[in-house]
Design a protein around this motif. Structure first.
Motif, mmCIF file in Angstrom:
data_model
loop_
_atom_site.group_PDB
_atom_site.id
_atom_site.type_symbol
_atom_site.label_atom_id
_atom_site.label_comp_id
_atom_site.label_asym_id
_atom_site.label_seq_id
_atom_site.Cartn_x
_atom_site.Cartn_y
_atom_site.Cartn_z
ATOM 1 N N TRP A 19 -9.027 -1.713 2.571
ATOM 2 C CA TRP A 19 -8.931 -0.635 1.511
ATOM 3 C C TRP A 19 -9.406 -1.201 0.288
ATOM 4 O O TRP A 19 -9.465 -2.504 -0.202
ATOM 5 C CB TRP A 19 -7.413 -0.740 1.092
ATOM 6 N N ALA A 20 -10.372 -0.629 -0.611
ATOM 7 C CA ALA A 20 -11.160 -0.834 -1.611
ATOM 8 C C ALA A 20 -10.502 -0.595 -2.919
ATOM 9 O O ALA A 20 -10.794 0.421 -3.631
ATOM 10 C CB ALA A 20 -12.701 -0.144 -1.727
ATOM 11 N N GLN A 21 -9.446 -1.391 -2.928
ATOM 12 C CA GLN A 21 -8.503 -1.197 -4.231
ATOM 13 C C GLN A 21 -7.885 -2.666 -4.659
ATOM 14 O O GLN A 21 -8.060 -3.792 -4.119
ATOM 15 C CB GLN A 21 -7.412 -0.531 -3.848
ATOM 16 N N ALA A 22 -7.602 -2.451 -5.854
ATOM 17 C CA ALA A 22 -6.744 -3.781 -6.595
ATOM 18 C C ALA A 22 -5.945 -3.481 -7.674
ATOM 19 O O ALA A 22 -6.414 -1.977 -8.244
ATOM 20 C CB ALA A 22 -7.823 -4.691 -7.329
ATOM 21 N N LYS B 237 0.778 -1.049 -0.001
ATOM 22 C CA LYS B 237 -0.166 -0.038 -0.165
ATOM 23 C C LYS B 237 0.847 1.280 -0.175
ATOM 24 O O LYS B 237 0.449 2.151 -0.673
ATOM 25 C CB LYS B 237 -0.963 -0.013 1.303
ATOM 26 N N TYR B 238 2.004 1.081 0.829
ATOM 27 C CA TYR B 238 2.904 2.300 0.765
ATOM 28 C C TYR B 238 3.485 2.506 -0.658
ATOM 29 O O TYR B 238 3.557 3.722 -1.048
ATOM 30 C CB TYR B 238 4.158 1.914 1.876
ATOM 31 N N GLN C 294 1.371 -9.740 -11.978
ATOM 32 C CA GLN C 294 0.430 -9.743 -10.310
ATOM 33 C C GLN C 294 -0.591 -9.016 -10.630
ATOM 34 O O GLN C 294 -0.614 -8.013 -11.035
ATOM 35 C CB GLN C 294 1.625 -9.628 -9.453
ATOM 36 N N ILE C 295 -1.588 -9.567 -9.669
ATOM 37 C CA ILE C 295 -2.908 -9.058 -9.400
ATOM 38 C C ILE C 295 -2.738 -9.010 -7.763
ATOM 39 O O ILE C 295 -2.877 -10.094 -7.206
ATOM 40 C CB ILE C 295 -3.943 -9.551 -9.851
ATOM 41 N N ILE C 296 -3.233 -7.729 -7.289
ATOM 42 C CA ILE C 296 -3.226 -7.740 -5.710
ATOM 43 C C ILE C 296 -4.501 -7.136 -5.644
ATOM 44 O O ILE C 296 -5.093 -6.102 -6.117
ATOM 45 C CB ILE C 296 -2.094 -6.477 -5.365
ATOM 46 N N VAL C 297 -5.262 -7.876 -4.693
ATOM 47 C CA VAL C 297 -6.469 -7.531 -4.344
ATOM 48 C C VAL C 297 -6.751 -7.355 -2.708
ATOM 49 O O VAL C 297 -6.388 -7.943 -2.094
ATOM 50 C CB VAL C 297 -7.330 -8.479 -4.612
ATOM 51 N N TYR C 298 -7.593 -6.092 -2.591
ATOM 52 C CA TYR C 298 -7.808 -5.758 -1.081
ATOM 53 C C TYR C 298 -9.060 -5.994 -0.790
ATOM 54 O O TYR C 298 -10.166 -6.000 -1.562
ATOM 55 C CB TYR C 298 -7.203 -4.528 -0.734
ATOM 56 N N GLY C 299 -9.309 -6.380 0.666
ATOM 57 C CA GLY C 299 -10.700 -6.969 0.881
ATOM 58 C C GLY C 299 -11.776 -5.639 0.972
ATOM 59 O O GLY C 299 -12.995 -6.063 0.980
ATOM 60 N N GLY C 300 -11.215 -4.573 0.955
ATOM 61 C CA GLY C 300 -12.369 -3.401 0.767
ATOM 62 C C GLY C 300 -13.280 -3.495 -0.217
ATOM 63 O O GLY C 300 -14.496 -3.066 -0.437
ATOM 64 N N ILE C 301 -12.798 -4.187 -1.475
ATOM 65 C CA ILE C 301 -13.680 -4.311 -2.452
ATOM 66 C C ILE C 301 -14.950 -5.205 -2.332
ATOM 67 O O ILE C 301 -16.109 -4.656 -2.896
ATOM 68 C CB ILE C 301 -12.860 -4.994 -3.916
ATOM 69 N N ALA C 302 -14.623 -5.911 -1.442
ATOM 70 C CA ALA C 302 -15.860 -7.052 -0.990
ATOM 71 C C ALA C 302 -16.805 -6.312 -0.182
ATOM 72 O O ALA C 302 -17.944 -7.007 0.032
ATOM 73 C CB ALA C 302 -15.342 -8.263 -0.332
ATOM 74 N N ALA C 303 -16.563 -5.085 0.303
ATOM 75 C CA ALA C 303 -17.563 -4.357 1.003
ATOM 76 C C ALA C 303 -18.274 -3.204 0.298
ATOM 77 O O ALA C 303 -19.006 -2.422 0.698
ATOM 78 C CB ALA C 303 -16.818 -3.919 2.204
ATOM 79 N N ILE C 304 -17.919 -3.149 -1.271
ATOM 80 C CA ILE C 304 -18.460 -2.240 -1.860
ATOM 81 C C ILE C 304 -20.164 -2.638 -1.941
ATOM 82 O O ILE C 304 -20.646 -3.695 -1.940
ATOM 83 C CB ILE C 304 -18.077 -2.252 -3.261
ATOM 84 N N GLN C 305 -20.968 -1.595 -1.904
ATOM 85 C CA GLN C 305 -22.430 -1.690 -1.856
ATOM 86 C C GLN C 305 -23.111 -2.576 -2.990
ATOM 87 O O GLN C 305 -22.454 -2.034 -4.272
ATOM 88 C CB GLN C 305 -23.223 -0.351 -1.955
#
Length: 229
Positions: free
Chosen positions: A84-87, A15-16, A96-107
């Motif tokens: 973090w809602a990001q990939a 993320k940094y 590489q594909i990086i996936v953060y769990g915030g995406i799963a919380a999108i409405q």
């Protein structure tokens, strides 16, 4: 093909690095989902972790051969518990594909919406011209959306692909609209903008929905981001 959960310390580091990239102070073969704020459009209940991991594993299995065709290895890294809602996609020693769990919380997030989101990231790696990074062959945002709906999503959603693309695209682009403070896009409100040069950055939410639908319908790329010579 590799699909793995990334240690939290490593994701903090990633993320940094991504933040440095967004500020333009670091050179890296990288393309992101879209810069987002953690404010509107989040569900009280996330897409279940089992569904999140299942989609990622299926995507990794399905598209590993595509990477091997060009002599590359495809890896997915994920952290469901990171908000973090990001990939993003990056081309290093491996693709590489990086996936953060915030995406799963999108409405309204569904498995289909997650698939379309990850297809967009794969589109940066394998979507072809036009590129925003020619050296690393990373497709521009609009082309990543187009390839996602035209080639990638139908590989997973083998039935009713157009209707499912619309439903998935509405979830994603409505979230982007909330973050930009603009009206939600719709299938009957196309963006009639005509650019005089191909956009290198993220198109507006309506233009992105138009691109998903054009890809799903095997139509030409919309003029709201693509300039045909």
């Amino acid at each position: 093909m590799t699909s793995k959960e990334t240690p939290k310390g490593m994701l903090t580091y990633m993320k940094y690095i991504a933040a440095l990239i967004f500020m333009g102070s670091f050179t890296l073969a990288h393309a992101s989902f879209e810069e987002v704020m953690l404010v509107p459009g989040f569900a009280q209940q996330k897409l279940p972790e089992e569904s999140f991991n299942s989609v990622i594993a299926k995507m990794a299995d399905t598209f590993a051969p595509l990477a091997r065709e060009i002599g590359r290895e495809l890896e997915f890294y994920s952290d469901y518990h990171h908000d973090w809602a990001q990939a993003f996609a990056r081309r290093w020693e491996t693709d590489q594909i990086i996936v953060y769990g915030g995406i799963a919380a999108i409405q309204g997030m569904t498995e289909d919406s997650l698939v379309l989101s990850l297809c967009h990231e794969l589109g940066h790696l394998y979507g072809g011209l036009p590129y925003h990074d020619s050296y690393n062959r990373l497709s521009v945002e609009g082309q990543a959306d187009y390839w996602a709906a035209n080639f990638c999503f139908p590989k997973i959603a083998t039935e009713n692909a157009w209707a499912r693309t619309l439903a998935a695209g509405l979830v994603i682009t409505s979230f982007f609209a909330d973050n930009r403070g603009v009206p939600h896009p719709g299938s009957e409100t196309p963006d009639y903008t005509q650019v005089d040069r191909t956009l290198m950055t993220h198109p507006g939410p309506q233009c992105r929905l138009d691109t998903f639908l054009a890809g799903a319908s095997n139509q030409g790329r919309p003029a709201c981001w693509y300039f045909a010579l």
